[in-house]
Motif scaffolding. Structure first.
Motif, PDB file in Angstrom:
ATOM      1  N   SER A 100       0.832  -1.212   0.000  1.00  0.00           N
ATOM      2  CA  SER A 100       0.000   0.000   0.000  1.00  0.00           C
ATOM      3  C   SER A 100       0.861   1.254   0.000  1.00  0.00           C
ATOM      4  O   SER A 100       0.507   2.268  -0.625  1.00  0.00           O
ATOM      5  CB  SER A 100      -0.917   0.018   1.218  1.00  0.00           C
ATOM      6  N   LEU A 101       1.977   1.201   0.710  1.00  0.00           N
ATOM      7  CA  LEU A 101       2.863   2.370   0.759  1.00  0.00           C
ATOM      8  C   LEU A 101       3.464   2.662  -0.610  1.00  0.00           C
ATOM      9  O   LEU A 101       3.522   3.816  -1.047  1.00  0.00           O
ATOM     10  CB  LEU A 101       3.970   2.138   1.779  1.00  0.00           C
ATOM     11  N   VAL A 102       3.916   1.615  -1.283  1.00  0.00           N
ATOM     12  CA  VAL A 102       4.527   1.795  -2.612  1.00  0.00           C
ATOM     13  C   VAL A 102       3.495   2.332  -3.605  1.00  0.00           C
ATOM     14  O   VAL A 102       3.749   3.311  -4.330  1.00  0.00           O
ATOM     15  CB  VAL A 102       5.110   0.461  -3.115  1.00  0.00           C
ATOM     16  N   VAL A 103       2.310   1.711  -3.638  1.00  0.00           N
ATOM     17  CA  VAL A 103       1.269   2.123  -4.586  1.00  0.00           C
ATOM     18  C   VAL A 103       0.762   3.520  -4.264  1.00  0.00           C
ATOM     19  O   VAL A 103       0.590   4.366  -5.159  1.00  0.00           O
ATOM     20  CB  VAL A 103       0.116   1.102  -4.582  1.00  0.00           C
ATOM     21  N   GLY A 104       0.512   3.803  -2.976  1.00  0.00           N
ATOM     22  CA  GLY A 104      -0.027   5.109  -2.587  1.00  0.00           C
ATOM     23  C   GLY A 104       0.931   6.245  -2.894  1.00  0.00           C
ATOM     24  O   GLY A 104       0.516   7.322  -3.338  1.00  0.00           O
ATOM     25  N   PHE A 105       2.220   6.035  -2.670  1.00  0.00           N
ATOM     26  CA  PHE A 105       3.222   7.058  -2.977  1.00  0.00           C
ATOM     27  C   PHE A 105       3.205   7.390  -4.467  1.00  0.00           C
ATOM     28  O   PHE A 105       3.267   8.555  -4.863  1.00  0.00           O
ATOM     29  CB  PHE A 105       4.611   6.559  -2.557  1.00  0.00           C
ATOM     30  N   THR A 106       3.076   6.355  -5.293  1.00  0.00           N
ATOM     31  CA  THR A 106       3.022   6.563  -6.749  1.00  0.00           C
ATOM     32  C   THR A 106       1.727   7.245  -7.156  1.00  0.00           C
ATOM     33  O   THR A 106       1.720   8.161  -7.998  1.00  0.00           O
ATOM     34  CB  THR A 106       3.154   5.212  -7.477  1.00  0.00           C
ATOM     35  N   LEU A 107       0.613   6.830  -6.547  1.00  0.00           N
ATOM     36  CA  LEU A 107      -0.696   7.406  -6.857  1.00  0.00           C
ATOM     37  C   LEU A 107      -0.714   8.910  -6.612  1.00  0.00           C
ATOM     38  O   LEU A 107      -1.215   9.692  -7.440  1.00  0.00           O
ATOM     39  CB  LEU A 107      -1.773   6.717  -6.012  1.00  0.00           C
ATOM     40  N   LEU A 108      -0.170   9.327  -5.471  1.00  0.00           N
ATOM     41  CA  LEU A 108      -0.222  10.734  -5.091  1.00  0.00           C
ATOM     42  C   LEU A 108       0.800  11.594  -5.827  1.00  0.00           C
ATOM     43  O   LEU A 108       0.937  12.789  -5.553  1.00  0.00           O
ATOM     44  CB  LEU A 108      -0.038  10.873  -3.582  1.00  0.00           C
ATOM     45  N   ARG A 109       1.513  10.992  -6.779  1.00  0.00           N
ATOM     46  CA  ARG A 109       2.393  11.759  -7.669  1.00  0.00           C
ATOM     47  C   ARG A 109       1.905  11.702  -9.112  1.00  0.00           C
ATOM     48  O   ARG A 109       2.594  12.155 -10.018  1.00  0.00           O
ATOM     49  CB  ARG A 109       3.825  11.222  -7.587  1.00  0.00           C
ATOM     50  N   MET A 123      -4.540   0.261  -4.916  1.00  0.00           N
ATOM     51  CA  MET A 123      -4.639   0.701  -3.524  1.00  0.00           C
ATOM     52  C   MET A 123      -5.752  -0.043  -2.795  1.00  0.00           C
ATOM     53  O   MET A 123      -5.583  -0.473  -1.645  1.00  0.00           O
ATOM     54  CB  MET A 123      -4.908   2.206  -3.464  1.00  0.00           C
ATOM     55  N   TYR A 124      -6.904  -0.191  -3.436  1.00  0.00           N
ATOM     56  CA  TYR A 124      -8.011  -0.891  -2.797  1.00  0.00           C
ATOM     57  C   TYR A 124      -7.696  -2.375  -2.616  1.00  0.00           C
ATOM     58  O   TYR A 124      -8.182  -3.003  -1.673  1.00  0.00           O
ATOM     59  CB  TYR A 124      -9.291  -0.703  -3.610  1.00  0.00           C
ATOM     60  N   PHE A 125      -6.888  -2.942  -3.514  1.00  0.00           N
ATOM     61  CA  PHE A 125      -6.542  -4.363  -3.396  1.00  0.00           C
ATOM     62  C   PHE A 125      -5.666  -4.609  -2.168  1.00  0.00           C
ATOM     63  O   PHE A 125      -5.797  -5.642  -1.502  1.00  0.00           O
ATOM     64  CB  PHE A 125      -5.818  -4.854  -4.650  1.00  0.00           C
ATOM     65  N   PHE A 126      -4.789  -3.658  -1.845  1.00  0.00           N
ATOM     66  CA  PHE A 126      -3.865  -3.851  -0.723  1.00  0.00           C
ATOM     67  C   PHE A 126      -4.288  -3.099   0.541  1.00  0.00           C
ATOM     68  O   PHE A 126      -4.187  -3.635   1.645  1.00  0.00           O
ATOM     69  CB  PHE A 126      -2.448  -3.415  -1.125  1.00  0.00           C
TER      70      PHE A 126
END
Length: 404
Positions: A100-109, A123-126
């Protein structure tokens, strides 16, 4: 001095623990809850606001979050089954939280719509399964150490409250495009603390498909899940569109953060009161009360045009969400087999955060786009009234059904 709890002697694989080890385990779990739910506040409270900042319309936000909720329906039972079969909750959380940390960091960029669809789905999957797994860890470790669930979960509510306020006003100053740094800070601390929290005691029983089938097909259980769905649809709609609604009334990002802060502070108070309010056997009664107050809350949100009044109405979050969801967990844990408790927790989460999220996001986005925010909250209030009436019906027939 050593503390021996009954659950530790029941073949769970846990032994005697010193008083210091007992206190360190509880404090580590409380600290993890503080930072994990701080992180969750970004995902729930500010993701719709971030999407709006990137030019995504309310209808498209509804589609994105609805799609994510559908993915969550698939991912939550999957990770719950992994947890039950591997006999661990903590190690599964480390996997889902880390990704979630890896995906969320990418999402918010990111800003491209197609990439937002992909990353929100991931994000919803993890991230979504991490919540029920954390709740299950809280409940079972609290039970193991002889303390009430609310005394642990209160720290999650404090984290959610403080983060909502801090993040809202911080983003007003540093810009929404820098939200990913805040996400990384809270997420990194949550992950480090998760490394040191104790794992939950596991059941010595073998997993039984027959037990799960009985649980899912028992009429009283199905009726209860329908009640949860009726209450959860407007709740999840509010999660998705509260920030967008406050901004549509003229509020800024700081006011969005304040709204979630007010809601979370009220959760802190009611988590502290939950041991006194919730006794075995009175869960449906408390759920009925919470459903009625849900209806009042949404009717008033629809009636007010001042964003600050909508912000302060979130004080009702404590008696609505906390009482409803805690009573639901308590009721659930009374009626499901021991070996399926983690899976049962995810079934509840699939309904409360998954199916209801799909309906609330798709339907709420369409209503908001075509009729406006006030109309959306009127529809949510009517749904809560239906949930309250259905809860009264279950309350009246409860004595003849029993709890098993």
């Amino acid at each position: 001095m050593y503390v021996v709890h009954p659950l530790l002697c029941a073949g769970s694989g846990y032994g005697r623990v010193s008083e210091n080890e007992h206190m360190m385990a509880i404090q580590a779990l409380r600290a993890y809850n503080f930072f994990y739910f701080s992180l969750l506040s970004i995902f729930i409270s500010f993701l719709p606001v971030y999407l709006a900042f990137r030019g995504v319309s309310p209808a498209q936000i509804g589609i994105l979050i609805g799609m994510g909720s559908f993915i969550g329906i698939l991912s939550q039972p999957f990770w719950g089954m992994v947890s039950d079969r591997r006999k661990t909750i903590k190690r599964v959380i480390l996997v889902t939280l880390g990704l979630s940390l890896v995906v969320g960091f990418t999402l918010l960029r990111s800003s491209q719509l197609w990439l937002l669809f992909v990353l929100v789905g991931a994000m919803y999957f993890f991230m979504l399964p991490t919540d029920p797994l954390t709740e299950s860890l809280n409940y079972r470790v609290a039970e193991q150490h002889g303390i009430h669930f609310g005394s642990v979960r209160t720290f999650g509510a404090i984290g959610y409250a403080s983060a909502s306020l801090i993040i809202g006003f911080t983003v007003d100053r540093i810009g929404m495009e820098n939200l990913f740094w805040v996400y990384a800070a809270y997420g990194g601390l949550a992950y480090l603390l998760c490394l040191v929290v104790p794992d939950a005691p596991v059941s010595g029983k073998r997993l039984s498909v027959a037990d799960l089938r009985r649980f899912l097909t028992y009429p009283a259980t199905l009726r209860f899940f329908l009640l949860v769905l009726l209450a959860a649809i407007p709740h999840r709609t509010n999660d998705s569109f509260l920030g967008v609604y406050v901004q549509s009334l003229g509020g800024n990002t700081g006011m969005v953060g304040l709204a979630w802060f007010v809601a979370a502070i009220s959760e802190v108070a009611f988590f502290a009161l939950s041991p006194r309010l919730l006794r075995n056997g009175n869960e449906i009664k408390m759920i009925t009360l919470a459903s009625a107050i849900y209806a009042i809350r949404y009717f008033l949100c629809a009636a007010f045009s001042d964003p600050m009044l909508v912000v302060f109405l979130q004080l009702m979050q404590g008696i609505t969400f906390v009482i409803f969801y805690t009573a639901s967990i308590q009721y659930l844990y009374r009626i499901i087999p021991e070996e399926w408790k983690a899976t049962g927790q995810t079934v509840l989460a699939v309904i409360f955060f998954g199916i209801s999220g799909i309906i609330g996001s798709f339907g709420g986005g369409w209503v908001f786009q075509h009729w406006g925010g006030a109309a959306l909250y009127q529809v949510m209030a009517v749904c809560s009234v239906l949930g309250c009436l259905y809860s009264v019906m279950l309350w009246k027939r409860q004595p003849s059904e029993g709890t098993q």
